[in-house]
Design a protein around this motif. Structure first.
Motif, PDB file in Angstrom:
ATOM      1  N   ASP A 115      10.170  -5.682  -3.769  1.00 28.67           N
ATOM      2  CA  ASP A 115       9.962  -4.550  -4.769  1.00 28.67           C
ATOM      3  C   ASP A 115      11.031  -3.864  -4.317  1.00 28.67           C
ATOM      4  OD1 ASP A 115       9.930  -1.822  -4.827  1.00 28.67           O
ATOM      5  OD2 ASP A 115       7.430  -1.712  -4.699  1.00 28.67           O
ATOM      6  N   ASP A 116      12.141  -2.916  -4.444  1.00 26.58           N
ATOM      7  CA  ASP A 116      13.452  -2.597  -4.171  1.00 26.58           C
ATOM      8  C   ASP A 116      12.911  -0.684  -3.991  1.00 26.58           C
ATOM      9  OD1 ASP A 116      13.675  -1.684  -6.832  1.00 26.58           O
ATOM     10  OD2 ASP A 116      15.565  -2.360  -6.605  1.00 26.58           O
ATOM     11  N   GLU A 117      12.005  -0.466  -4.657  1.00 29.37           N
ATOM     12  CA  GLU A 117      11.717   1.368  -5.046  1.00 29.37           C
ATOM     13  C   GLU A 117      10.665   1.760  -3.642  1.00 29.37           C
ATOM     14  OE1 GLU A 117      10.323   1.480  -8.890  1.00 29.37           O
ATOM     15  OE2 GLU A 117      12.428   1.776  -9.535  1.00 29.37           O
ATOM     16  N   ILE A 118       9.593   0.494  -2.998  1.00 25.78           N
ATOM     17  CA  ILE A 118       8.214   1.532  -2.515  1.00 25.78           C
ATOM     18  C   ILE A 118       8.962   2.219  -1.196  1.00 25.78           C
ATOM     19  CG2 ILE A 118       7.572  -1.247  -1.748  1.00 25.78           C
ATOM     20  CD1 ILE A 118       5.136   0.381  -1.439  1.00 25.78           C
ATOM     21  N   ALA A 119       8.818   3.138  -0.574  1.00 27.75           N
ATOM     22  CA  ALA A 119       9.489   4.015   0.285  1.00 27.75           C
ATOM     23  C   ALA A 119       8.560   3.744   1.662  1.00 27.75           C
ATOM     24  CB  ALA A 119       9.578   5.384  -0.234  1.00 27.75           C
ATOM     25  N   SER A 167       5.846   6.936   0.248  1.00 27.20           N
ATOM     26  CA  SER A 167       5.387   6.788  -0.864  1.00 27.20           C
ATOM     27  C   SER A 167       3.830   7.620  -1.497  1.00 27.20           C
ATOM     28  CB  SER A 167       6.282   5.770  -1.759  1.00 27.20           C
ATOM     29  OG  SER A 167       5.515   4.690  -0.969  1.00 27.20           O
ATOM     30  N   VAL A 221      12.987   1.293   2.946  1.00 26.08           N
ATOM     31  CA  VAL A 221      12.497   1.304   1.676  1.00 26.08           C
ATOM     32  C   VAL A 221      12.794  -0.104   1.211  1.00 26.08           C
ATOM     33  CG1 VAL A 221      12.973   2.004  -0.858  1.00 26.08           C
ATOM     34  CG2 VAL A 221      13.454   3.279  -0.022  1.00 26.08           C
ATOM     35  N   GLY A 222      11.661  -1.065   0.907  1.00 23.39           N
ATOM     36  CA  GLY A 222      11.728  -2.202   0.114  1.00 23.39           C
ATOM     37  C   GLY A 222      10.837  -3.293   0.766  1.00 23.39           C
TER      38      GLY A 222
END
Length: 390
Positions: free
Chosen positions: A294-298, A323, A278-279
């Motif tokens: 970006d600490d959300e995109i998988a 994601s 992730v990130g």
């Protein structure tokens, strides 16, 4: 470094990401089979690029600008996987045109671009080697600074062959009977362990030699989950020294590491994505302070960098194959990024930032992997002029 310390460190230096819908037209040119990698070049001289990729046991060329005309360059050996893991354009035979180089589970091959009628003629298939295994990245770059592009590939495996855990320079030579022979020179012999993925080159330490940046994904490989720089010696055939970037061992799913001056200070930084984690992050030279984009995109496995908006600084594009978010990240010139969403239903393994339609701005080409397609996102914005954002 302990995991808890690493996480706290990441949050302290993180940058705010603002999600916006990009509004770029999406063009799907192929569907129905896995495509791991796609590339592009202009072969008919019309100012737009052709798109080349492998799928369903064939290597295809789709002709720009509308990509409605399809040409099969070659049929792949049925004993091999139906699609390349990675591909690149590279002038293998030194005749001035770009050939197609692809990789499979066992080795590399190249398709010879014909001297005439490249968009209507079959391209001859030639083997390169079956000794370099699971190649996840091929690059065309002049690492020995002789004015000619070199071919470099990674061995993704662990303990399976002669070049496991290595980055290899492949040097061609022509024998008396006009056949091409290949010499394999390891520039990182057994030091690119842990499931090496995509790498790229730039002169990071300012000594005039191109260095290499790399991500290693880890699981199921040991000693991975890191980003690293390999510094080139005067003679690139000698071993390259490795420096691990911060958080080594904790960068879960490390995949891409791209060198570029992110904040406009004249120093080469490293943009990176955790393609099996992730990130999106970047490391600031010279001390390699880590910043979170970006600490959300998988699973942002599909990544490229370039000046997407034409303002003079380095932006980034990626696709998260878990994601399903395709996005580009706009740099303000100081290393602060805004996320623009291109699609919320796209998976991918490979991305290329390039001007496909010849209108002067950068489009984004995506090899759809599990989405089983090839798409390109058309940049709707006119090219900006003037210096980078301050």
């Amino acid at each position: 470094m302990k995991s808890s310390v690493f996480i706290a460190f990441s949050l302290l230096v993180g940058t705010i990401v603002v999600a916006e819908e990009a509004g770029w037209p999406r063009h799907e040119i192929f569907s129905g089979a896995h495509v791991n990698s796609a590339t592009a070049s202009d072969y008919d001289g019309d100012g737009t690029q052709e798109i080349l990729f492998s799928a369903a046991g064939q290597v295809f060329m789709y002709l720009g600008p509308d990509y409605q005309t399809k040409h099969v360059l070659a049929v792949v050996d049925p004993r091999l996987k139906a699609q390349c893991i990675h591909c690149v354009m590279h002038d293998v035979d030194g005749d001035g045109d770009l050939d197609f180089v692809g990789s499979y589970v066992r080795g590399l091959f190249w398709l010879e671009c014909p001297n005439e009628n490249a968009t209507t003629t079959n391209w001859n298939v030639h083997p390169i080697t079956d000794e370099i295994l699971g190649v996840h990245c091929i690059r065309s770059y002049d690492i020995d600074r002789d004015g000619k592009m070199d071919l470099i590939a990674n061995d993704f495996t662990e303990g399976e062959g002669k070049w496991s855990g290595s980055i290899c320079w492949l040097k061609p030579s022509v024998s008396e009977n006009a056949s091409m022979n290949w010499t394999i020179i390891p520039i990182a012999k057994g030091t690119a362990v842990g499931g090496s993925h995509y790498f790229d080159f730039a002169d990071i330490n300012g000594d005039g030699r191109p260095d290499l940046t790399l991500g290693a994904k880890g699981k199921p490989f040991a000693d991975g989950n890191y980003f690293a720089i390999f510094y080139a010696p005067e003679n690139p055939a000698e071993p390259w020294d490795r420096e691990l970037l911060p958080g080594a061992g904790e960068q879960i799913g490390a995949t891409h590491a791209s060198p570029a001056d992110v904040n406009g200070d004249g120093k080469i930084d490293v943009l990176a994505t955790r393609g099996h984690g992730v990130g999106v992050i970047w490391f600031e030279a010279p001390d390699w302070t880590m910043h979170v984009i970006d600490d959300e995109i998988a699973s942002p496995h599909s990544t490229d960098v370039g000046d997407i908006d034409g303002d003079g600084d380095i932006d980034l594009s990626t696709v998260g194959y878990d994601s399903k978010i395709a996005a580009w990240y706009e740099n303000d010139g100081k290393g602060r990024f805004t996320r623009h969403v291109l699609s919320r239903d796209q998976m991918a393994y490979d991305t290329m930032i390039t001007d496909l339609d010849g209108d002067g701005d950068k489009d984004i080409l995506v090899a759809g992997q599990r989405s089983q397609n090839v798409v390109w996102f058309e940049n709707p914005n006119p090219v900006k002029s003037g210096p980078a954002s301050q």
